[in-house]
Scaffold this motif. Structure first.
Motif, PDB file in Angstrom:
ATOM      1  N   THR A  30      -2.684   2.423   8.055  1.00 18.19           N
ATOM      2  CA  THR A  30      -3.711   1.463   7.881  1.00 18.19           C
ATOM      3  C   THR A  30      -4.795   0.712   7.789  1.00 18.19           C
ATOM      4  O   THR A  30      -4.489   0.783   7.285  1.00 18.19           O
ATOM      5  N   ASP A  31      -5.190   0.087   8.659  1.00 18.92           N
ATOM      6  CA  ASP A  31      -6.970  -0.765   8.420  1.00 18.92           C
ATOM      7  C   ASP A  31      -7.238  -0.062   7.572  1.00 18.92           C
ATOM      8  O   ASP A  31      -8.176  -0.888   5.154  1.00 18.92           O
ATOM      9  N   GLU A  32      -7.667   1.008   7.484  1.00 20.24           N
ATOM     10  CA  GLU A  32      -8.298   2.104   6.467  1.00 20.24           C
ATOM     11  C   GLU A  32      -7.732   2.575   5.340  1.00 20.24           C
ATOM     12  O   GLU A  32      -8.965   1.850   4.128  1.00 20.24           O
ATOM     13  N   ASP A  33      -6.809   2.075   5.013  1.00 18.12           N
ATOM     14  CA  ASP A  33      -5.830   3.135   3.936  1.00 18.12           C
ATOM     15  C   ASP A  33      -5.570   1.158   2.973  1.00 18.12           C
ATOM     16  O   ASP A  33      -5.864   1.772   1.902  1.00 18.12           O
ATOM     17  N   VAL A  34      -5.588   0.303   3.719  1.00 14.23           N
ATOM     18  CA  VAL A  34      -5.729  -0.331   3.277  1.00 14.23           C
ATOM     19  C   VAL A  34      -6.646  -0.711   2.527  1.00 14.23           C
ATOM     20  O   VAL A  34      -6.601  -0.760   1.024  1.00 14.23           O
ATOM     21  N   SER A  35      -7.599  -0.662   3.303  1.00 10.60           N
ATOM     22  CA  SER A  35      -9.235  -1.363   2.610  1.00 10.60           C
ATOM     23  C   SER A  35      -9.832  -0.300   1.197  1.00 10.60           C
ATOM     24  O   SER A  35      -9.893  -0.081   0.217  1.00 10.60           O
ATOM     25  N   THR A  50       0.821  -1.180   0.006  1.00 10.92           N
ATOM     26  CA  THR A  50      -0.277  -0.109  -0.077  1.00 10.92           C
ATOM     27  C   THR A  50       0.857   1.169   0.446  1.00 10.92           C
ATOM     28  O   THR A  50       2.040   1.415   0.540  1.00 10.92           O
TER      29      THR A  50
END
Length: 496
Positions: A261-266, A246
């Motif tokens: 963050t996980d939000e960035d990955v999503s 990412t």
């Protein structure tokens, strides 16, 4: 002359034809005999290698596409630079080692794996120490005549000028230029959604925008180039966050990037999937158009079987396309909601920081009571200052001013000014009247002259009209007399 050498002669100023014999010779002995000439040749070759790599002309046998940021040093590079007239560049090995010592070239593996910035390593000077010490040792041994030890031999590469360090090396100058272009291309990305990519999506989005050849044509980075660029932007420039999958780009004015963050990955995965499905819809739309044309062509040729097959394939493609569009619309809706939520988070953060700033400013002024206290003290000090001024004025004597005299003097000044304005207006009107009278006099004189001319012309025409009948009668009489004189001539007598 090889293709690479022709390119250098055309685009690299140091590679003039007059200098080619010196550049292709083994100029390593000049390191001690003529240091300036040695450094000039080394600098020319270092710039030339960087330009060849940036143009995608340097051999890249290990890559599917030409590398623009990575130089591969091996026998293929020497063969590509070989010239029938000048042979191979004999001192290219020394050039590469000098570049490695100066950190202008960095081994690819070290560049990708080390956590320390290349600029920190340059400042520490550790990279060039071995080269400098060995060079000094070789020079000392030659001076005392013990042995003719050249620097390549001390490094275990052999004494020949063709000893070229083999491997893949990152060209730092090319990486810096590409990073600068990336900064220019990413300036307009503002929101968190826009600045977050998967590695594959980042490569597709920016590839073809970050490099150009000497003619201004777009160049495409290889996968190795993309890894090098992302590592450089993350570790050495702090412009992005990159964890191998990412990529998160730093926003303009942002102090520092937080962790991915996980939000960035999503977000990155969603954008990549949306890009893929959009591409699929374009391909399916083109497929539907092709099948429609094929069905029409089969009907024209009266090939019923081919027409039915084309129509069936078209129906299947249309059905798939419809599902793809529905998925794309759903993903776009999700993306819009995510982007809106990210904007709301940023808005809340700004409001929170603004409230903290206001609280701090209010605390600095002491609140409402503190401001009232300051204003009261200011009023007291102002009243005290006025009282002091009054006392000082009384001690110095009071000057009495007659307001009536001042009014009379002001009225006199105003009257004088009014008279001046009236006199100026009168003079202006008189001048305008004189100008109009002069114009009227001039027009009257011109009218009189025109009337005199008309009268004179009329008299002349009248006189001509009176003389015209008399002249016509005289001419008629003259013609009659002429005919009578001709009739009265005696006839000739006949001969006897």
């Amino acid at each position: 002359m090889s293709r690479l050498l022709e390119y250098l002669v055309e685009y690299e100023p140091a590679f003039r034809k007059a200098r080619l014999p010196a550049l292709y010779s083994d100029f390593q002995p000049q390191r001690t005999l003529n240091p300036d000439g040695y450094q000039a040749n080394v600098s020319a070759w270092r710039r030339a290698l960087a330009r060849l790599v940036r143009a995608g002309l340097a051999p890249s046998p290990r890559a599917a596409a030409p590398n623009l940021l990575v130089l591969e040093c091996d026998e293929a590079l020497l063969r590509a630079l070989e010239s029938k007239q000048y042979g191979r560049p004999l001192a290219l090995g020394a050039v590469v080692r000098e570049a490695l010592a100066a950190q202008d070239l960095v081994p690819l593996r070290d560049f990708l794996t080390t956590r320390e910035s290349i600029y920190a390593r340059r400042r520490n000077g550790s990279a060039g120490s071995s080269w400098s010490v060995l060079g000094l040792a070789a020079w000392t041994m030659r001076q005392i005549g013990v042995a003719d030890l050249s620097l390549p031999s001390l490094l275990g590469k052999g004494a020949g000028g063709e000893a070229l360090p083999a491997g893949q090396f990152v060209v730092v100058a090319n990486v810096e230029e590409t990073a600068q272009r990336f900064g220019e291309q990413s300036e307009g990305l503002q929101s968190r959604f826009e600045r977050t990519f998967s590695k594959a999506h980042f490569y597709k989005t920016f590839n073809g925008q970050l490099a150009e050849d000497a003619a201004g044509r777009s160049q495409h980075l290889s996968e190795a180039d993309a890894d090098v660029l992302l590592t450089f932007l993350s570790r050495d420039k702090g412009a992005v966050l990159y964890d191998g999958k990412t990529v998160k780009i730093k926003a303009p004015g942002e102090a520092a990037l937080t962790a991915i963050t996980d939000e960035d990955v999503s977000i990155a995965q969603l954008k990549e999937l949306l890009e893929y499905l959009t591409h699929q819809t374009a391909l399916l739309s083109k497929r539907v158009e092709e099948l429609t044309a094929a069905a029409k062509d089969a009907v024209v040729k009266k090939n019923r079987v081919a027409a039915l097959a084309a129509l069936k394939s078209k129906k299947l493609a249309e059905s798939t396309l419809e599902r793809r569009f529905a998925t794309v619309n759903q993903l776009e809706e999700v993306a819009a909601k995510i982007e809106q939520a990210a904007d709301n988070v940023q808005l809340v953060k700004v409001m929170e920081s603004s409230s903290e700033a206001l609280r701090s400013l209010h605390a600095q002024v002491g609140g409402v009571e503190g401001v009232e206290d300051v204003v009261d003290r200011l009023r007291e000090q102002t009243a005290a200052a006025d009282e002091v001024n009054s006392i000082l004025a009384e001690s110095a004597g009071t000057v009495v001013v007659d307001e009536g005299e001042i009014d009379d003097e002001l009225a006199a000044l105003e009257g004088e000014e009014t008279r001046k304005l009236a006199e100026a207006e009168r003079q202006k009107q008189e001048a305008e009247q004189a100008r109009r009278e002069a114009e009227q006099t001039k027009e009257a004189e011109e009218t009189r002259k025109r009337l005199d001319a008309v009268e004179k012309l009329s008299a002349q025409q009248e006189q001509e009209q009176r003389h015209a009948p008399a002249e016509a009668e005289a001419q008629a009489t003259e013609r009659l007399m002429s005919r009578m004189s001709l009739d009265e001539r005696p006839e000739p007598q006949a001969a006897t």
